[in-house]
Design a protein around this motif. Structure first.
Motif: not given
Length: 522
Positions: A219, A223, A258, A261, A312, A317, A335, A382, A384
């Motif tokens: 992960w 990033l 993660e 994501s 961001q 993000d 994040r 982490h 999404t």
């Protein structure tokens, strides 16, 4: 539907009804052994993987490629110069394996290296290109991944010559083979990115996908993807895809959020979905998200647009892009180290006047309505959120909207109290810009003011007047060029915003713009 007009169609490049002539119109999906096994590959790995992909619905979901990576060969070529497979690893031989995979419904791919040796120390293809291509095709392979280790000199012109030679050979074969290029990865992290940009201008002409940067590992390495992938959105189109590397979804250091994501980000980018994991050992919850039809549809969307950054702020993000049926994609990545909610206004994602939009959560399939903004609640650390947005009741125009940033320094065009500068991303409205069909660039805070070039090269925000010094073209090179002076937007050392003589893919003049802006060949 959202209406995007000519400005957007130019950026899409090809509309869906002409994609039949493209060798790989949407990103490839499938399996590669490297991240999971490295040099530990063998025949049973691919046989067992193929059956597991059939049994678990991965083949039916579109994962139809099975690719061998490095270390499949013997350490020496045959007496006639041709490559040989390792008979201990592949006792039945590679023609047997490709036939076996094809009978199950897969397309097989193979790895080689452009240099004298592969990255693992096996024979490279340098000087043997035509023989090796013919050999791979005779064995039944339909896809070639060309790595870039151990080149004789390692210069950009040498890579271009060798990869161009492979393109000529593979594209002339009957049928042509899909060409996966790794050349950009060998230039991605230099102090001066000119060679990297240069490689990125020719790989779309040679192949169907290109590895643009380092391997994905854990992960923490993913990033850094906004620092790499979003720099390159202008190169992607139907038939060519920027490749951020494998979905290594069973890595021990990933949490489930993660892993999800990783998948959602790659789909948002319309990136190749090549799984590198021990697929027979995947859990049901991993198979479930990897076969999510709605998110796969986003990855496989015929427009093939790579999403770009809306904002961001150090924690969230936000990315967006248009989809072929007129819908809009919104992806929000947390994040941060704790669960949190995040809202995104319609103006930030370029949605014009509309009373409401239908919002589909692509993880759950649930439908809701939103006015003025979309809120993602309790996104895991982490994790999404990924949404598909459809206007309700009437057609609605979308303006390409998001950050404008230097793809080397990553500083973002910023307005504050009427002054503009290059600054670090903080997620404020002063860093979100509209790129309009008339060539103007406007901040969402004040749509009546335009980015304006003054005599002497200073750039300011001024009332929009329809003059050529307020009109800009986004070039394929990444330059933002004034239609008045034909000079290019430039970041000076003191973060001043100016124009200057256009340089060739120089660090101070290459910028990322919102998805959907028209790109002018230069």
């Amino acid at each position: 539907m959202f209406r995007t007009g000519l400005h957007y169609l130019l950026a899409g490049g090809v509309v869906p009804n002409v994609l039949s002539s493209v060798l790989q119109p949407t990103p490839p999906m499938g399996f590669n052994d490297w991240s999971a096994f490295m040099c530990g590959l063998n025949e049973s790995v691919f046989v067992d993987t193929a059956h597991s992909m059939v049994d678990n619905g991965l083949l039916a979901a579109g994962y139809n490629r099975i690719n061998l990576d490095d270390c499949w060969s013997s350490m020496e070529r045959a007496a006639n110069g041709s490559m040989q497979w390792n008979t201990e690893k592949f006792p039945h031989g590679l023609p047997w394996l490709t036939n076996y995979l094809k009978n199950l419904g897969f397309e097989p791919g193979i790895y080689t290296d452009a240099g004298n040796l592969s990255c693992g120390g096996y024979p490279g293809a340098y000087g043997h290109e035509e023989l090796d291509a013919q050999t791979f095709a005779s064995w039944g392979f339909t896809y070639v991944k060309l790595d870039g280790c151990n080149m004789p000199t390692g210069t950009e012109p040498e890579y271009k010559a060798v990869y161009g030679k492979w393109h000529s050979i593979l594209s002339a074969m009957d049928p042509p083979l899909v060409f996966s290029e790794s050349a950009p990865a060998y230039f991605a992290e230099a102090a001066n990115l000119t060679d990297w940009y240069d490689v990125m201008t020719w790989v779309p002409k040679f192949g169907q996908l290109a590895r643009h940067s380092r391997d994905t590992l854990v992960w923490n390495s993913t990033l850094y993807w906004p620092n790499i992938a979003v720099r390159l959105a202008r190169f992607q189109r139907p038939g060519y895809f920027n490749d951020p590397d494998f979905l290594n979804v069973d890595h021990f250091d990933y949490t489930l959020d993660e892993r999800k994501s990783h998948f959602a980000i790659w789909a948002t980018l319309s990136a190749p979905l090549i799984i590198s994991a021990w697929i027979p050992g995947l859990k049901a919850q991993e198979i479930e998200y990897l076969t999510n039809k709605e998110i796969i549809a986003v990855d496989q969307d015929p427009l093939a647009l790579q999403a770009t950054l809306v904002s961001q702020d150090g924690t969230f993000d936000v990315l967006t892009k248009n989809l072929a049926n007129g819908d809009r994609l919104l992806t929000i990545i947390n994040r941060g180290n704790q669960s949190a909610s995040h809202s995104v206004s319609f103006s930030r994602i370029g949605i014009g006047s509309t009373p409401a939009v239908n919002v589909q959560d692509l993880w759950t399939g649930s439908q809701s309505y939103a006015k003025n903004q979309i809120t993602a609640s309790n996104i895991a650390s982490h994790g999404t959120a990924i949404f598909r947005l459809s206007p309700i009741g009437k057609e609605c125009e979308v303006i390409p909207t998001g950050v404008i940033f230097n793809t080397y320094s990553l500083t973002t065009l910023t307005t504050s109290h009427g002054q503009i500068s290059w600054a670090n991303s903080t997620g404020t409205d002063g860093q979100v810009w509209q790129t309009r069909e008339d060539g103007t660039i406007r901040n969402i805070i004040d749509g009546g003011s335009c980015l304006t070039e003054l005599k002497g090269g200073k750039v300011v925000l001024a009332s929009c007047a329809g003059t050529t010094n307020q009109q800009w073209d986004y070039l394929y090179s990444g330059n933002v060029q004034s239609r008045s002076s034909y000079n290019c937007l430039t970041e000076e050392a003191d973060e001043a915003v100016v124009t200057a003589d256009c340089l060739y893919e120089d660090n101070i003049q290459v910028f990322g713009l919102p998805s959907g802006v028209a790109i002018v060949e230069d």
